[in-house]
Design a protein around this motif. Sequence first.
Motif, PDB file in Angstrom:
ATOM      1  N   UNK A 232    -112.333  19.914   0.140  1.00  0.00           N
ATOM      2  CA  UNK A 232    -111.297  19.081  -0.493  1.00  0.00           C
ATOM      3  C   UNK A 232    -109.938  19.375   0.127  1.00  0.00           C
ATOM      4  N   UNK A 233    -109.643  20.663   0.349  1.00  0.00           N
ATOM      5  CA  UNK A 233    -108.361  21.053   0.948  1.00  0.00           C
ATOM      6  C   UNK A 233    -108.225  20.468   2.355  1.00  0.00           C
ATOM      7  N   UNK A 234    -109.333  20.497   3.114  1.00  0.00           N
ATOM      8  CA  UNK A 234    -109.311  19.949   4.477  1.00  0.00           C
ATOM      9  C   UNK A 234    -109.020  18.451   4.446  1.00  0.00           C
ATOM     10  N   UNK A 235    -109.626  17.736   3.503  1.00  0.00           N
ATOM     11  CA  UNK A 235    -109.402  16.294   3.384  1.00  0.00           C
ATOM     12  C   UNK A 235    -107.932  16.005   3.041  1.00  0.00           C
ATOM     13  N   UNK A 236    -107.364  16.796   2.121  1.00  0.00           N
ATOM     14  CA  UNK A 236    -105.953  16.614   1.727  1.00  0.00           C
ATOM     15  C   UNK A 236    -105.050  16.850   2.931  1.00  0.00           C
TER      16      UNK A 236
ATOM     17  N   UNK B 160    -106.357  25.795  12.699  1.00  0.00           N
ATOM     18  CA  UNK B 160    -107.229  25.981  11.525  1.00  0.00           C
ATOM     19  C   UNK B 160    -108.321  27.009  11.813  1.00  0.00           C
ATOM     20  N   UNK B 161    -108.082  27.890  12.732  1.00  0.00           N
ATOM     21  CA  UNK B 161    -109.102  28.865  13.141  1.00  0.00           C
ATOM     22  C   UNK B 161    -109.562  29.733  11.974  1.00  0.00           C
ATOM     23  N   UNK B 162    -110.826  30.169  12.077  1.00  0.00           N
ATOM     24  CA  UNK B 162    -111.425  31.066  11.082  1.00  0.00           C
ATOM     25  C   UNK B 162    -111.518  30.443   9.688  1.00  0.00           C
ATOM     26  N   UNK B 163    -111.644  29.145   9.639  1.00  0.00           N
ATOM     27  CA  UNK B 163    -112.018  28.439   8.417  1.00  0.00           C
ATOM     28  C   UNK B 163    -113.344  27.742   8.700  1.00  0.00           C
ATOM     29  N   UNK B 164    -114.258  27.808   7.782  1.00  0.00           N
ATOM     30  CA  UNK B 164    -115.571  27.185   7.994  1.00  0.00           C
ATOM     31  C   UNK B 164    -115.455  25.681   7.767  1.00  0.00           C
ATOM     32  N   UNK B 165    -115.590  24.911   8.858  1.00  0.00           N
ATOM     33  CA  UNK B 165    -115.449  23.462   8.785  1.00  0.00           C
ATOM     34  C   UNK B 165    -116.825  22.797   8.959  1.00  0.00           C
TER      35      UNK B 165
ATOM     36  N   UNK C  95    -114.826  18.002   9.912  1.00  0.00           N
ATOM     37  CA  UNK C  95    -114.459  17.719  11.306  1.00  0.00           C
ATOM     38  C   UNK C  95    -114.324  16.210  11.520  1.00  0.00           C
ATOM     39  N   UNK C  96    -115.240  15.416  10.905  1.00  0.00           N
ATOM     40  CA  UNK C  96    -115.183  13.955  11.043  1.00  0.00           C
ATOM     41  C   UNK C  96    -113.873  13.402  10.475  1.00  0.00           C
ATOM     42  N   UNK C  97    -113.485  13.907   9.284  1.00  0.00           N
ATOM     43  CA  UNK C  97    -112.230  13.434   8.672  1.00  0.00           C
ATOM     44  C   UNK C  97    -111.020  13.794   9.529  1.00  0.00           C
ATOM     45  N   UNK C  98    -111.049  15.020  10.033  1.00  0.00           N
ATOM     46  CA  UNK C  98    -109.941  15.476  10.868  1.00  0.00           C
ATOM     47  C   UNK C  98    -109.823  14.619  12.126  1.00  0.00           C
ATOM     48  N   UNK C  99    -110.961  14.368  12.774  1.00  0.00           N
ATOM     49  CA  UNK C  99    -110.959  13.565  14.009  1.00  0.00           C
ATOM     50  C   UNK C  99    -110.518  12.122  13.730  1.00  0.00           C
TER      51      UNK C  99
ATOM     52  N   UNK D 295    -115.918  15.104  17.779  1.00  0.00           N
ATOM     53  CA  UNK D 295    -114.850  15.673  18.611  1.00  0.00           C
ATOM     54  C   UNK D 295    -114.776  14.956  19.957  1.00  0.00           C
ATOM     55  N   UNK D 296    -115.967  14.663  20.549  1.00  0.00           N
ATOM     56  CA  UNK D 296    -115.984  13.970  21.837  1.00  0.00           C
ATOM     57  C   UNK D 296    -115.399  12.568  21.701  1.00  0.00           C
ATOM     58  N   UNK D 297    -115.762  11.878  20.634  1.00  0.00           N
ATOM     59  CA  UNK D 297    -115.233  10.530  20.401  1.00  0.00           C
ATOM     60  C   UNK D 297    -113.728  10.568  20.190  1.00  0.00           C
ATOM     61  N   UNK D 298    -113.249  11.584  19.470  1.00  0.00           N
ATOM     62  CA  UNK D 298    -111.810  11.739  19.248  1.00  0.00           C
ATOM     63  C   UNK D 298    -111.069  11.959  20.568  1.00  0.00           C
ATOM     64  N   UNK D 299    -111.666  12.757  21.486  1.00  0.00           N
ATOM     65  CA  UNK D 299    -111.017  13.024  22.766  1.00  0.00           C
ATOM     66  C   UNK D 299    -110.831  11.765  23.614  1.00  0.00           C
ATOM     67  N   UNK D 300    -111.797  10.854  23.517  1.00  0.00           N
ATOM     68  CA  UNK D 300    -111.701   9.632  24.331  1.00  0.00           C
ATOM     69  C   UNK D 300    -110.731   8.621  23.736  1.00  0.00           C
ATOM     70  N   UNK D 301    -110.359   8.806  22.477  1.00  0.00           N
ATOM     71  CA  UNK D 301    -109.504   7.820  21.815  1.00  0.00           C
ATOM     72  C   UNK D 301    -108.103   8.329  21.481  1.00  0.00           C
ATOM     73  N   UNK D 302    -107.864   9.630  21.700  1.00  0.00           N
ATOM     74  CA  UNK D 302    -106.545  10.174  21.370  1.00  0.00           C
ATOM     75  C   UNK D 302    -105.683  10.222  22.625  1.00  0.00           C
TER      76      UNK D 302
END
Length: 1059
Positions: A797-801, A817-822, A827-831, A859-866
């Motif tokens: 929930x925190x990640x989504x917010x 965001x290192x050392x947080x279990x994602x 990851x999809x929401x973040x990307x 992550x790969x899809x995000x790299x091609x679109x960012x």
Amino acid sequence: MSRRKKERKAMLKDQGAEQELTSEIPMGPPEKDSKAMLKDHGSQEEQKSESTMTAPEKDSKAILKDQGPDVQTSETLQVEEEDAVTKAGEKDHGGDLKDYKAHVIAKFNTSVDLHYDCPEMKVLSNTFKPYQKIFRPHTIILHGQPGVGKSALARSIVLGWAKGKLYKDMSYVFSFSVREIKWTEKSSLAQLIAKEWPDSKAPMTKIMSQPERLLFVIDGLDDMDSVLQHDNMTLLSRDWNDEQPIYILMYSLLRKALLPQSFLIITTRNTGLEKLKSMVVSPLYILVEGLSASRRSQLVLKNISDDYQRTKVFHSLIENHQLFDQCQALSVCSLVCEALQLQKKLGKNCTQPYQTLTSLYATLVFHQLTLKRPSQSALSQEEQITLVGLCRMAAEGVWAKRSVFYDDDLKTYSLEESEISALFHMDILLQVGHSSEHCYIFFHLSLQEFFAALYYVLEELGEWNQHFSFIKNQRSIMEVKTTDDTHLLGMNRFLFGLMNKDILKTLEVLFKCPVTPTVKQKLQHWVSLIGQQVNGTSPKDTLDAFYYLFESQDEEFVHMALNHFQEVWLPINQKMDLLVSSYCLQHCQNLKAIRVDIRDLFSVVNTLELCPVVALQETHRRPLLKEWWRLFCFVLSIHPKLKELDLGNSILNQCAMDTLFLELQNLSCGIEKLTFKSAEIVSGLKYLWILIAGNKNLKYLNLGNTPMKDDDMKSACKSLKHPRCSLETLRLDSCELTLTGYEMIATLLLSTTSLKCLSLAKNKVGVKSMISLRNALSSSACPLQRLILDSCDLSPVSCHILASALFSNQNLTHLSLSNNSLGTEEVQQLCQFIKNPECALQRLMLNQCNIVGDAYGFLALMLTNSRKLTHLSLTMNPVGNSAMKLLCEALKEPTCCLQELELVNCQLTDNCCEGLAYMITTTKHLKSLDLGNNALSDKGVITLCEGLKQSSSPLGRLGLGACELISKCCEALSSALSYNRRLNSLNLVNNDFSTLGMLKLCSAFLCPASNLWIIGLWKQQYYACVRRQLEELQFIKPHVVIDDDWYAIDDDDRNWWRN
């Protein structure tokens, strides 16, 4: 004998109880003595302290308690048993044992006055008893500084046994003085024992019949140090009739290969203790400390009657812990006292602000050289030869770890004992031992080190080799400055001390010629290298160098030596560390950053006066610690280039913080970056908030690991909102923040315009806390550009917010965001939000986030679109070869703008290298790729090199550290480097290249076509031929940096994050 000689000998005799076991040698911490001094003003009695002992398995202090109920109730029985054993032994051995004991008594009785009832001897007498129920050592190591009485204690043990007062259950006790034995000669243990026997016909069969009742006392084991520490010490003797070099016999006794049931008592200096620990079996360590602090103070101040002068001497000498510690040896203390009196007599300022052992010894020695020639100050040619010969013998002895010299040695250096006595009006060399051959030692080891250092100054004043026999092991000044052996530290200190301009002027007069600046320049160069090699220099090395420079008390010399120091890291644990550091730091004119670790300085009562015999007047009572801390802080205001101060891990009380912040508020202070990570400064936080509000220079503040209560956060936020506050970076890692604290931070982010970077790492950020942060981050008024939320235990929930805040934030460019279990969903929401054209994020760190499976597809899809994301770190995630293929496909797309990718320890193998090789030839933007700690092997790197050879590769930085590389890839790497003109940084640390492979790489590094300027390698890992090639590389290409610290461990220091 001269009057002064008689006086010193009388002093040594009068104070014999302090050094010999004629002395009740105080063994243990000096604190008790110093406290007693405060209570007993002017007392002349020695304050006894307990032995300091260390046992390897059990608490050796229990030995001191060997008076428990079981022992006490059987005391009479034990005595009867011992007497019975002794009588039986003497009856069995006839007159042999009585004759031997009489021989021992005759040998030692004149030099030892036995005090077997003193506490120390009681400790020693109980240690070997078979009925002990606690730890029973087989080896006792008596260690301490030179001259504190270890040898006297060893002799008294043997004498105590011979007189029937000690170790009655031992049949025989044999003493070997290493300084009296030529330990390179061959002998058997039986022959060594026979030499100790009255008529050389020892009853060996009887002696060896009960090895469990034999005690060997080896005095001065460290004199054998040069051979005992060789790597080839594998040959052990197991037969007492076996003839071996004597050092092999001693080593065999140590390792319990020879007579394993016997017992040992060894004396050694502290410098050889660490290496000795790997040799001994079942040891007990006892520290012999010599003169107590109170007695040293009384002796030093004995002949100074004026209160003001006593106070000055107290501060300049007794407060100097290194110099005062040397005075534990009565011989050193007597020399220091004599030098102080001589300074006074000669009209010199005996209370100069900072006394050093070099200046005191120089006063004493050089005055002796001129005593008999009031009208002729220069030495004759013969006297010069004698002095240089003595110095050269001392130097060779220091290098060879020898403190004992024989008639042959004196002959080698064209010396006669009578000539040395005539040259000096003091005992420089002492004749020792009971053997027929004369052997000599310097009055104290430190005096040998002084003359050894003096040799390197005198060798520049003439051609002396013609006067001496061929000397095999002559060492140059270059070797002095490049070695780190602890046994050379004393000589090094004196060498720097002799660079004092007044001392050099005296030498010029004595030798009638100017002293060349060669030695001074070489020492300055050695120090300057420490300043230039910041990453390869330990804080202790830097502090040691500062102490060396302080010894010179020559500001011009110090100023030149410290010209290249820009960053300094110092451990401060003693008051003298503060003074020495302040003295040197003020001469670092190019200083940019200071880091100090202050531990046991302000946390305890460290201003305790050691000397009650100094009647301090009120006007002279200014606390020395506070004054020296003020001098240290003053350095912050005198260097215009100084921008960083790191006090991490330090312990500072309120008074220290007050003084510090007064200096930080000085208009001349230009500190921009201030770090208190893991420091104990809670009592001084109020000063910090005042500083933040009023100092426009301060841009960075790190308060990591400082507990921040709500009241603290309230004060901090109030200061951060102040119009004069210019703080841009605030680190609050692991500060135990509460929900109220997060709410205040959120309000702050909407009120400040200066804050650009905020770290909340290692604080738990719950949903409510994240909502508060989201409300601030979503506002266009939030100026934040970098946000670090590592190890914040973020929930889905925190990640989504948080991700939702990225959509509307136009300022945030860095997110960690290192050392947080994602999970995949997080990851999809973040990307999804990063892909949005409105998202400004450029740099994303997701180290050790346990990213798995389909998440890499997002992550790969995000790299091609960012179009904005340029930096991504996935270090310590299980990427694997399959996910790596997806990422490579994304990186090849022309719409991917990623410039730096970190994939350290991501479970990659050589199977992914073909895709990587093709990717780096087709990508348009990737400039940095770190593949460290992946099992790429030689095969994978050979494949990767095919891509590196292509001129289309834009890669400038490649990490291949710890990739299981051996040597097969070296040819391919060398070839790639000759083709690739863009690669400027290559990490190869923690790989196992062969010498041949490394030589191939060195040739490539030297190639003019190679543009490498940063190379990650640990030079010491390789043979000399490789190191020479690397040194040649740095000589031909001075801009090239070769270091094993290719990138810093701290993410904040990584180039791509900082820049």
